[in-house]
Scaffold this motif. Structure first.
Motif: not given
Ligand SMILES: [Zn+2]
Length: 462
Positions: A359-374, A402-415
């Protein structure tokens, strides 16, 4: 016209996943039959979660059955508590869901024990009272013993209710649930998948419904096109590895893990990312992959064709990390690589120790590919919190997010809207399983296209 509430033979009480995405649980009553749709684990602030998960809308002993939409923790994860509190009926689900849910519940019991141990170490030091895990492995086994399978499309009776599972296209075995009583029909989407995903079939469209409980996770958003998300993933990996960093991906062990890992494999072959290793640091994801292999009846045609050419779940660059010692060694090593670890919202599991170490390493990346609940660690980090607590200890956040929501398993608004538009008739819809803004947005849009929709409040009965 919307019928007044009193004319419905089916009554629904909204309990969990109301104006939030975790702890899915709705009680359905028809005559003297009482059924829960889902019995999911509520995740969020520790003390609130502990209370919420121990309370049910009715005495568990008075319940006839639970009907489970799918095996994600937020839909099945509180079944052991329900059984421990006296529930004695069957828990209906599809065959693939049974296998996956057994895995999820065993893992959940383990995670909760380990989590409580870590918290208690800090509590002891601070002179605070010890916390109890919500349930243990034995309680999980008692719940697993109640899982009763019914295939898609075959109606089954629960008292005065007839229920049927239909493909929800979300993860392996996922189902929407149709309930019929007294000539009235209720549909529950569970989690609704996206059409055209890699492994499972597209969501089915149910017949005319008097009542619909529809998920709304992405009710206010559209996913980026899939190709864009894949390009983003490749760019994140290239840049992070170029800095000598590591990409951490918190992922749900079921579904996303397999899909993201497979995409990385294709990108590595195509030379879009460097030839680095992809570690799947989750024994559960490994076991889940075996269950995927065992249920080709859930596959879409694309992957069935793929199976003839090569194994879509086992490829060269993918390393499975089994033991805690291997996980620690991986986290301690300086190797630039991709680590996919559970849990998906970074609330528990092995992703936490990887995060603590990076978490303290600025070279690394945390990439979210799914929904994050409150109120989850994943959500706080995804929202750009400058500091985060991991295992009770504060850390400065220097890792890139970083985030990549399109890997989500949930339909989006239009779907979601496109799916609802294909249902012949929807008398009245209730938007569940979405944060407040997303649920309200979907309810507004549905209403504007002629489907009267609202967002229930917890405890409300209709
Ligand atoms: Zn789900």
């Amino acid at each position: 016209m919307v019928k007044p509430t009193g004319e419905f033979a089916i009554r629904v009480t909204f309990h969990g996943a109301v104006r939030t995405v975790t702890g899915s649980l709705h009680m359905v009553e028809a005559g003297d039959t009482r059924v829960y749709l889902d019995c999911g684990l509520f995740q969020g602030r520790r003390a609130e979660a502990a209370d919420r998960n121990r309370s049910f809308p009715t005495a568990p002993g008075d319940l006839d059955a639970v009907i489970l939409s799918h095996a994600h923790l937020d839909h099945c994860g509180n079944l052991p508590t329900l059984v421990a509190q006296g529930f004695r009926g069957p828990i209906y689900c599809t065959p693939a869901t049974r296998d996956l849910a057994a895995l999820v519940l065993r893992d959940s019991a383990k995670v909760q024990r380990q989590d409580a141990q870590v918290v208690n170490r800090h509590h002891r030091r601070q002179g605070l009272p010890a916390v109890e895990p919500l349930y243990d492995g034995r309680a999980a086994e008692r719940a697993i013993a109640r899982l009763t399978t019914v295939p898609y499309g075959r109606p089954f009776r629960v008292g005065s209710v007839t229920a049927t599972f239909h493909e929800a296209g979300h993860i392996l075995g996922s189902a929407m649930v149709l309930l019929e009583a007294d000539g009235q029909r209720l549909g529950f989407t569970g989690d609704l998948g996206r059409p055209g995903t890699a492994i499972v079939r597209d969501p089915e469209v149910p017949p005319a419904l008097d009542l619909l409980l529809i998920e709304s996770t992405y009710g206010d958003r559209e996913h980026a096109p899939r190709a864009e998300a894949e390009a983003h993933l490749a760019a994140v990996v290239r840049e992070t590895v170029g800095r000598g960093g590591r990409v951490l991906i918190p992922a749900f062990a079921l579904g996303r893990v397999q899909e993201v890992a497979y995409t990385l494999h294709l990108q590595r072959e195509a030379g879009l990312i460097p030839a680095i290793a992809v570690y799947m640091d989750s024994p559960m994801a490994t076991d889940a992959t075996e269950i995927f292999r065992a249920h080709p009846e859930c596959f879409d045609e694309e992957i069935l064709a793929h199976l003839k050419r090569h194994d879509p779940f086992g490829f060269g660059a993918l390393r499975y990390v089994r033991t805690p010692a291997e996980s620690r060694a991986l986290s301690a090593s300086g190797e630039p690589c991709v680590v996919i670890a559970t849990s998906g919202m970074a609330e528990a599991g092995r992703i936490l120790s990887h995060l603590r170490d990076r978490i303290g390493d600025p070279r690394s990346t945390l990439l979210f590919v799914g929904y994050q609940a409150e109120h989850t660690l994943g959500r706080r980090l995804s929202d750009g919190a400058p500091e985060a607590r991991i295992y009770g200890q504060p850390h400065k956040v220097a890792i890139r997010i970083e985030r990549a929501d399109a890997f989500s398993a949930h339909a989006d608004r239009n779907e979601l809207l496109a799916w609802a538009a294909r249902v012949p008739r929807i008398g009245r819809a209730f938007c569940v399983h979405g944060d407040e803004a997303a649920a309200e947005a979907l309810a507004g849009t549905l209403t504007s296209v002629g489907v009267p929709a609202e967002v229930p409040v917890a405890g409300q009965t209709v």
